[in-house]
Design a protein around this motif. Structure first.
Motif, PDB file in Angstrom:
ATOM      1  N   GLN A  24      -6.939  -0.821  -4.679  1.00 40.95           N
ATOM      2  CA  GLN A  24      -7.714  -1.107  -3.462  1.00 40.95           C
ATOM      3  C   GLN A  24      -9.167  -1.424  -3.795  1.00 40.95           C
ATOM      4  O   GLN A  24      -9.748  -2.345  -3.219  1.00 40.95           O
ATOM      5  CB  GLN A  24      -7.648   0.078  -2.499  1.00 40.95           C
ATOM      6  CG  GLN A  24      -6.303   0.235  -1.848  1.00 40.95           C
ATOM      7  CD  GLN A  24      -6.196   1.530  -1.049  1.00 40.95           C
ATOM      8  OE1 GLN A  24      -7.040   2.427  -1.151  1.00 40.95           O
ATOM      9  NE2 GLN A  24      -5.152   1.636  -0.256  1.00 40.95           N
ATOM     10  N   SER A  62      -9.233  -4.877  -5.406  1.00 39.60           N
ATOM     11  CA  SER A  62      -8.968  -5.880  -4.364  1.00 39.60           C
ATOM     12  C   SER A  62     -10.206  -6.102  -3.500  1.00 39.60           C
ATOM     13  O   SER A  62     -10.523  -7.240  -3.149  1.00 39.60           O
ATOM     14  CB  SER A  62      -7.809  -5.437  -3.466  1.00 39.60           C
ATOM     15  OG  SER A  62      -6.616  -5.380  -4.182  1.00 39.60           O
ATOM     16  N   ASN A 112       0.830  -1.209   0.000  1.00 42.28           N
ATOM     17  CA  ASN A 112       0.000   0.000   0.000  1.00 42.28           C
ATOM     18  C   ASN A 112       0.860   1.253   0.000  1.00 42.28           C
ATOM     19  O   ASN A 112       0.571   2.217  -0.712  1.00 42.28           O
ATOM     20  CB  ASN A 112      -0.933   0.006   1.210  1.00 42.28           C
ATOM     21  CG  ASN A 112      -1.974  -1.074   1.132  1.00 42.28           C
ATOM     22  OD1 ASN A 112      -1.686  -2.222   1.461  1.00 42.28           O
ATOM     23  ND2 ASN A 112      -3.161  -0.735   0.693  1.00 42.28           N
ATOM     24  N   GLU A 158      -5.542   3.630  -5.381  1.00 42.01           N
ATOM     25  CA  GLU A 158      -6.980   3.593  -5.094  1.00 42.01           C
ATOM     26  C   GLU A 158      -7.697   2.598  -5.991  1.00 42.01           C
ATOM     27  O   GLU A 158      -8.559   1.845  -5.521  1.00 42.01           O
ATOM     28  CB  GLU A 158      -7.584   4.988  -5.234  1.00 42.01           C
ATOM     29  CG  GLU A 158      -7.175   5.918  -4.108  1.00 42.01           C
ATOM     30  CD  GLU A 158      -7.626   7.351  -4.308  1.00 42.01           C
ATOM     31  OE1 GLU A 158      -8.081   7.714  -5.425  1.00 42.01           O
ATOM     32  OE2 GLU A 158      -7.525   8.123  -3.334  1.00 42.01           O
TER      33      GLU A 158
END
Length: 192
Positions: free
Chosen positions: A43, A46, A29, A40
């Motif tokens: 994320q 994911s 991260n 972003e």
């Protein structure tokens, strides 16, 4: 190995959320945050991947760990073992993924899934019609498609982490059973 890309400063709220979720901030991260739009998007994807439910969670975790062991991503092995603990998956099996071919703890389906993960990870890929047909028969189309994309995502993560020099952060230390070392195979990256 040292990080090849420096860590970027995360927004305070994101940092706090990651610490709450994992106990510390995952280095991927921090490295990806050098490009916030990319971080972003990663994320978000994911999070969506985590909601997929056509394929069994343990099969997907074992597949991701098989990819990580083959590519040599100690971070992916570490975090997926931690994930297995937190999802109440079989830790004995999870601990043996790096040496799944030698271990006697896996079912035939689990072995086939890890073989598929390795075949997808090979360059060029070595997925056979027989292996694909067998998994299609055993899992169904929706689960096989999900498993395939999940393995592709695992390859993305493992290859990016190793290229960035990201290694284990000790997440698996919380697990009661130690993670087995991958046997040395000529021409194949080691996770040790």
């Amino acid at each position: 190995m040292a990080l090849r890309v420096p860590k970027a400063e995360l927004p305070a709220e994101l940092r706090q959320n990651l610490i709450k979720q994992f106990g510390s901030v995952p280095e991927p991260n921090e490295v990806l945050w050098n490009n916030p739009k990319l971080a972003e998007a990663n994320q978000e994807f994911s999070a969506k991947v985590a909601t997929w439910d056509a394929a069994d969670a343990s099969l997907k975790t074992f597949a991701h760990m098989a990819v990580a062991a083959q590519v040599g991503c100690s971070w992916c092995l570490d975090i997926n073992y931690f994930v297995a603990l937190n999802q109440n998956l079989d830790l004995t099996k999870a601990s043996q993924v790096p040496r799944w071919r030698e271990s006697q703890v896996f079912t035939p389906l689990e072995r086939e899934v890890m073989e598929y993960a390795e075949a997808m990870t090979n360059t060029p890929t070595t997925v056979t019609d027989d292996l694909s047909a067998s998994l299609l028969d055993r899992l169904g189309a929706a689960a096989l498609v999900e498993l395939t994309v999940f393995i592709g995502f695992a390859n993305l993560a493992a290859r990016c982490n190793t290229a960035h020099g990201i290694t284990s952060q000790g997440y698996s230390d919380a697990c009661e059973i130690p993670l087995a070392a991958r046997p040395q195979t000529p021409g194949v990256a080691s996770a040790s």
